[in-house]
Design an enzyme around this catalytic site. Structure first.
Site, PDB file in Angstrom:
ATOM      1  N   GLU A 114      -7.136   1.839 -13.312  1.00 18.38           N
ATOM      2  CA  GLU A 114      -6.521   2.998 -12.675  1.00 18.38           C
ATOM      3  C   GLU A 114      -5.350   3.521 -13.508  1.00 18.38           C
ATOM      4  OE1 GLU A 114      -5.789   1.677  -8.628  1.00 18.38           O
ATOM      5  OE2 GLU A 114      -7.857   2.113  -8.044  1.00 18.38           O
ATOM      6  N   ARG A 169      -8.786 -10.736 -21.113  1.00 14.15           N
ATOM      7  CA  ARG A 169      -9.096 -12.094 -21.613  1.00 14.15           C
ATOM      8  C   ARG A 169     -10.601 -12.342 -21.738  1.00 14.15           C
ATOM      9  NH1 ARG A 169      -7.550 -15.963 -16.473  1.00 14.15           N
ATOM     10  NH2 ARG A 169      -8.908 -14.952 -14.989  1.00 14.15           N
ATOM     11  N   ASP A 188      -3.517  -9.855   2.673  1.00  9.08           N
ATOM     12  CA  ASP A 188      -3.671 -10.458   1.338  1.00  9.08           C
ATOM     13  C   ASP A 188      -3.178 -11.895   1.252  1.00  9.08           C
ATOM     14  OD1 ASP A 188      -4.628  -8.010   0.600  1.00  9.08           O
ATOM     15  OD2 ASP A 188      -3.047  -7.532  -0.840  1.00  9.08           O
ATOM     16  N   GLY A 210      -4.018  -9.514 -11.800  1.00  6.69           N
ATOM     17  CA  GLY A 210      -4.319 -10.069 -10.487  1.00  6.69           C
ATOM     18  C   GLY A 210      -3.088 -10.208  -9.603  1.00  6.69           C
ATOM     19  N   HIS A 239     -27.171  21.751  -1.078  1.00  6.15           N
ATOM     20  CA  HIS A 239     -27.179  22.251  -2.452  1.00  6.15           C
ATOM     21  C   HIS A 239     -26.172  23.384  -2.630  1.00  6.15           C
ATOM     22  CE1 HIS A 239     -28.959  22.947  -6.346  1.00  6.15           C
ATOM     23  NE2 HIS A 239     -29.024  24.234  -6.076  1.00  6.15           N
ATOM     24  N   GLU A 242     -25.841  15.509  -3.217  1.00  3.01           N
ATOM     25  CA  GLU A 242     -27.262  15.700  -2.899  1.00  3.01           C
ATOM     26  C   GLU A 242     -28.128  14.722  -3.705  1.00  3.01           C
ATOM     27  OE1 GLU A 242     -29.249  19.381  -4.274  1.00  3.01           O
ATOM     28  OE2 GLU A 242     -27.401  19.829  -5.349  1.00  3.01           O
ATOM     29  N   TYR A 282      -8.805  -3.608 -11.190  1.00  3.15           N
ATOM     30  CA  TYR A 282      -8.489  -2.350 -10.501  1.00  3.15           C
ATOM     31  C   TYR A 282      -7.285  -1.646 -11.131  1.00  3.15           C
ATOM     32  CZ  TYR A 282     -11.252  -3.399  -6.235  1.00  3.15           C
ATOM     33  OH  TYR A 282     -12.248  -3.645  -5.340  1.00  3.15           O
ATOM     34  N   ILE A 283      -6.164  -2.378 -11.157  1.00  2.00           N
ATOM     35  CA  ILE A 283      -4.903  -1.737 -11.545  1.00  2.00           C
ATOM     36  C   ILE A 283      -4.958  -1.325 -13.007  1.00  2.00           C
ATOM     37  CG2 ILE A 283      -2.396  -2.119 -11.777  1.00  2.00           C
ATOM     38  CD1 ILE A 283      -2.557  -3.897  -9.275  1.00  2.00           C
ATOM     39  N   ALA A 284      -5.548  -2.177 -13.849  1.00  2.00           N
ATOM     40  CA  ALA A 284      -5.641  -1.866 -15.281  1.00  2.00           C
ATOM     41  C   ALA A 284      -6.408  -0.560 -15.492  1.00  2.00           C
ATOM     42  CB  ALA A 284      -6.320  -3.012 -16.022  1.00  2.00           C
ATOM     43  N   CYS A 340      -1.448   1.685  -3.151  1.00  2.00           N
ATOM     44  CA  CYS A 340      -2.484   2.718  -2.957  1.00  2.00           C
ATOM     45  C   CYS A 340      -1.932   4.136  -2.873  1.00  2.00           C
ATOM     46  CB  CYS A 340      -3.269   2.472  -1.678  1.00  2.00           C
ATOM     47  SG  CYS A 340      -3.513   0.759  -1.243  1.00  2.00           S
ATOM     48  N   LYS A 363       0.031   5.420  -6.040  1.00  2.00           N
ATOM     49  CA  LYS A 363      -0.967   5.422  -7.127  1.00  2.00           C
ATOM     50  C   LYS A 363      -1.905   6.623  -6.996  1.00  2.00           C
ATOM     51  CE  LYS A 363      -4.749   4.128  -6.400  1.00  2.00           C
ATOM     52  NZ  LYS A 363      -5.204   2.781  -6.157  1.00  2.00           N
ATOM     53  N   ALA A 386      12.645 -13.735   6.326  1.00  2.00           N
ATOM     54  CA  ALA A 386      12.526 -14.681   7.438  1.00  2.00           C
ATOM     55  C   ALA A 386      11.785 -15.928   6.979  1.00  2.00           C
ATOM     56  CB  ALA A 386      11.770 -14.034   8.594  1.00  2.00           C
ATOM     57  N   CYS A 445       0.823  -1.216   0.000  1.00  2.00           N
ATOM     58  CA  CYS A 445       0.000   0.000   0.000  1.00  2.00           C
ATOM     59  C   CYS A 445       0.852   1.260   0.000  1.00  2.00           C
ATOM     60  CB  CYS A 445      -0.932  -0.021   1.220  1.00  2.00           C
ATOM     61  SG  CYS A 445      -1.811   1.525   1.438  1.00  2.00           S
TER      62      CYS A 445
HETATM   63  P1  NDP Z   1      -7.996  -7.707 -10.370  1.00  2.00           P
HETATM   64  O1  NDP Z   1      -8.288  -8.966  -9.661  1.00  2.00           O
HETATM   65  O2  NDP Z   1      -8.750  -6.478 -10.036  1.00  2.00           O
HETATM   66  O3  NDP Z   1      -8.152  -7.926 -11.928  1.00  2.00           O
HETATM   67  C1  NDP Z   1      -7.406  -8.902 -12.601  1.00  2.00           C
HETATM   68  C2  NDP Z   1      -7.705  -8.815 -14.065  1.00  2.00           C
HETATM   69  O4  NDP Z   1      -6.793  -9.625 -14.774  1.00  2.00           O
HETATM   70  C3  NDP Z   1      -9.088  -9.318 -14.418  1.00  2.00           C
HETATM   71  O5  NDP Z   1      -9.598  -8.533 -15.460  1.00  2.00           O
HETATM   72  C4  NDP Z   1      -8.812 -10.751 -14.874  1.00  2.00           C
HETATM   73  O6  NDP Z   1      -9.735 -11.205 -15.817  1.00  2.00           O
HETATM   74  C5  NDP Z   1      -7.476 -10.600 -15.549  1.00  2.00           C
HETATM   75  N1  NDP Z   1      -6.666 -11.809 -15.488  1.00  2.00           N
HETATM   76  C6  NDP Z   1      -6.434 -12.593 -14.431  1.00  2.00           C
HETATM   77  N2  NDP Z   1      -5.599 -13.583 -14.753  1.00  2.00           N
HETATM   78  C7  NDP Z   1      -5.292 -13.422 -16.065  1.00  2.00           C
HETATM   79  C8  NDP Z   1      -4.492 -14.129 -16.991  1.00  2.00           C
HETATM   80  N3  NDP Z   1      -3.841 -15.224 -16.652  1.00  2.00           N
HETATM   81  N4  NDP Z   1      -4.397 -13.639 -18.239  1.00  2.00           N
HETATM   82  C9  NDP Z   1      -5.058 -12.544 -18.603  1.00  2.00           C
HETATM   83  N5  NDP Z   1      -5.839 -11.846 -17.775  1.00  2.00           N
HETATM   84  C10 NDP Z   1      -5.962 -12.279 -16.524  1.00  2.00           C
HETATM   85  O7  NDP Z   1      -6.416  -7.546 -10.216  1.00  2.00           O
HETATM   86  P2  NDP Z   1      -5.438  -6.292 -10.209  1.00  2.00           P
HETATM   87  O8  NDP Z   1      -4.130  -6.862 -10.595  1.00  2.00           O
HETATM   88  O9  NDP Z   1      -5.988  -5.146 -10.975  1.00  2.00           O
HETATM   89  O10 NDP Z   1      -5.419  -5.893  -8.673  1.00  2.00           O
HETATM   90  C11 NDP Z   1      -5.100  -6.883  -7.686  1.00  2.00           C
HETATM   91  C12 NDP Z   1      -5.854  -6.639  -6.406  1.00  2.00           C
HETATM   92  O11 NDP Z   1      -5.283  -5.515  -5.759  1.00  2.00           O
HETATM   93  C13 NDP Z   1      -7.321  -6.296  -6.592  1.00  2.00           C
HETATM   94  O12 NDP Z   1      -8.122  -7.429  -6.604  1.00  2.00           O
HETATM   95  C14 NDP Z   1      -7.612  -5.421  -5.406  1.00  2.00           C
HETATM   96  O13 NDP Z   1      -8.038  -6.223  -4.340  1.00  2.00           O
HETATM   97  C15 NDP Z   1      -6.275  -4.792  -5.074  1.00  2.00           C
HETATM   98  N6  NDP Z   1      -6.256  -3.388  -5.531  1.00  2.00           N
HETATM   99  C16 NDP Z   1      -7.133  -2.509  -4.986  1.00  2.00           C
HETATM  100  C17 NDP Z   1      -7.155  -1.192  -5.403  1.00  2.00           C
HETATM  101  C18 NDP Z   1      -8.168  -0.262  -4.806  1.00  2.00           C
HETATM  102  O14 NDP Z   1      -8.711  -0.572  -3.745  1.00  2.00           O
HETATM  103  N7  NDP Z   1      -8.479   0.869  -5.439  1.00  2.00           N
HETATM  104  C19 NDP Z   1      -6.241  -0.696  -6.413  1.00  2.00           C
HETATM  105  C20 NDP Z   1      -5.363  -1.700  -6.941  1.00  2.00           C
HETATM  106  C21 NDP Z   1      -5.379  -2.994  -6.502  1.00  2.00           C
HETATM  107  P3  NDP Z   1     -11.045 -11.968 -15.368  1.00  2.00           P
HETATM  108  O15 NDP Z   1     -11.988 -10.953 -14.828  1.00  2.00           O
HETATM  109  O16 NDP Z   1     -11.530 -12.591 -16.622  1.00  2.00           O
HETATM  110  O17 NDP Z   1     -10.626 -12.970 -14.336  1.00  2.00           O
END
Ligand code: NDP
Length: 449
Positions: A183, A200, A305, A264, A438, A443, A179-181, A49, A52, A116, A44
């Protein structure tokens, strides 16, 4: 009298959950040590977080400076320096890293800046070879980015590296649709890069309400972000001109100068001696725990996590606090996972609490759905054709709010306050009985039809 162990608690991993658990356990009187192989603060603070959000702020100025003209401001062509923003962000990360170390120090927690591993029932061996013993062991090692095993995958980067780029890319391919994609698509797009999200499936942000996801897709496309669905990357090759060519299923290859994997995050549980210690892992290598974060071994616990419960910082912090209060504070405490608000800091951001419309219909049968689809006043004046959307899902005659979803400027800020009301079990009538403030965007929450 000699103590049985060197420490009462040994925590592996100094991220959000581990630091909270260690500091609070120490304040309850425990003798605590913590090991961290990277930097204190964890994902984080160091590579998640916090940096970012600062990039999101930096990126938002691109739109704000443009919109400012409609509000009477003229300025010479504004210039942006990625290096300046990057270095300021990294300096802030350094400051927070020091603050976390100071917190541990001021609570008397011994910090070992090294890896460790559990090597005996109550024994931990550090990378330096030093062996320590502890009555209780807490695993708080977080998660690491998952990178698909495709040829050339080492040419791509993950969120671990993205904060350290020497140059802003001109063409970015982001693999993933979570999320990350979303953002980083927003961030790079505001900085004028050509962004393509390659996913995918045909689903962005799985788990969020469909109406919000559709709206984000529509706004992102209007802003110039490209999307390729059903398009799993199959390989990356380096071209003579230094660019990369990414091949993918069902689509033509794409040439870019940066590939970011946002596919992910997986529990970081390898090489910790867990299996040998008898700690049970699940299918994703997550540590299995009970509601008090205890593993299958009586004196070994895990939070955050690495347990793959809810991958969010505030949840890890709560789990760390509950662990410390239960084990060393004499107050058995477990975390309540109901109605956890969450947000995606895309451009614009979105935020949610409770059930999506689909989940609510499946679970509760008939539900009432209220919508507000509006163009924020600031966007109207700026000539920005970008609409916000709020959605409220209510159960039964009573109208208890079981889901609230928003996309639009400041929606995470608004959601944090609204989530208190939802968590408290308030109804649509309670919201309607509150006089609107307002003129604000929020609101709309008390005016929904
Ligand atoms: P996410 O779980 O949000 O999304 C993963 C994406 O990758 C999905 O679209 C998934 O597709 C795709 N995917 C997974 N495996 C593959 C693969 N082998 N090949 C191709 N595509 C794949 O993961 P992020 O990496 O964006 O973030 C990780 C975690 O970090 C989040 O789940 C969240 O908990 C945390 N996070 C939170 C944030 C916030 O609170 N604002 C910001 C950033 C991260 P499909 O849907 O089809 O499975």
């Amino acid at each position: 009298m000699a103590q049985e162990y060197d420490f009462d608690l040994f925590t592996i991993g100094a991220g959000s959950g581990g630091v909270r658990a260690s500091r609070v356990s120490a304040s309850h009187g425990a003798r605590v040590a913590i090991a961290e192989e990277h930097r204190v603060g964890g994902t984080c603070v160091i590579r998640g977080c916090v940096p970012k959000k600062m990039l999101v702020y930096g990126a938002q100025f691109a739109e704000d400076l443009e919109d400012a003209q409609a509000f009477g401001w003229t300025m010479d062509k504004p210039e942006f320096s990625w290096i300046k923003l990057r270095d300021n962000v990294l300096a802030e990360v350094d400051r927070l890293n020091e603050a976390y170390k100071t917190t541990l120090d001021s609570h008397g927690v011994t910090l070992f800046n090294e890896r460790a591993e559990i090597t005996g029932p109550h024994e931990i061996t550090l990378a330096s070879g030093k062996i320590v013993t502890a009555g209780k062991i807490l695993i708080a090692t977080g998660a690491t980015p998952h990178v698909p095993d495709i040829p050339g995958c080492e040419l791509g980067i993950t969120s671990n590296e993205v904060f350290h780029l020497d140059n802003l890319p001109k063409r970015v391919l982001i693999a993933g649709g979570g999320y990350i994609a979303n953002e980083f698509a927003g961030i790079f797009n505001e900085f004028d890069a050509k962004v393509t999200i390659v996913n995918r499936s045909d689903q962005l942000l799985r788990g969020y309400d469909q109406t919000l996801r559709d709206r984000l897709l529509q706004i992102s496309m209007t802003k110039g972000i490209d999307f390729r669905f059903h398009a799993e990357p199959t390989g990356i090759e380096k071209l003579d001109d230094g660019n990369m060519r990414v091949s993918m299923k069902n689509h033509d290859p794409l040439d870019v100068d940066l590939v970011l994997f946002a596919t992910g995050r997986v529990p970081h549980t390898r090489g910790l001696g867990l299996q040998k210690a008898g700690v049970e892992l699940g299918d994703k290598c997550e540590i299995k725990v009970d509601r008090f974060s205890k593993t299958s071994v009586d004196h070994i616990y895990a939070v955050g996590d690495c347990t793959d419960r809810v991958q969010l910082t505030p949840v890890a912090i709560r789990e760390g606090q509950a662990f410390a209060d239960s084990v060393f504070g004499g107050k058995q405490t477990s975390v309540n996972y109901d109605y956890i608000p969450s947000a995606v800091f895309s451009h614009p951001p979105l935020a949610s609490v409770g059930m999506t419309e689909g989940e609510a219909k499946n679970k509760l049968g008939t539900v009432k759905v209220y919508l507000s689809d509006f163009r924020p006043m600031k966007n109207v004046m700026a000539g920005r054709n970008e609409r916000s959307l709020y959605k409220m899902i209510c159960d039964g005659d009573e109208g208890r709010i079981v889901g609230l979803h928003m996309i639009g400027p400041e929606s995470p800020e608004i959601m944090q306050a609204a989530a208190i009301a939802v968590k408290a079990g308030l109804t649509k009538n309670d919201f309607d009985a509150t006089v609107a403030l307002h003129p604000t965007m929020s609101e709309e929450l008390v005016l929904m039809k």
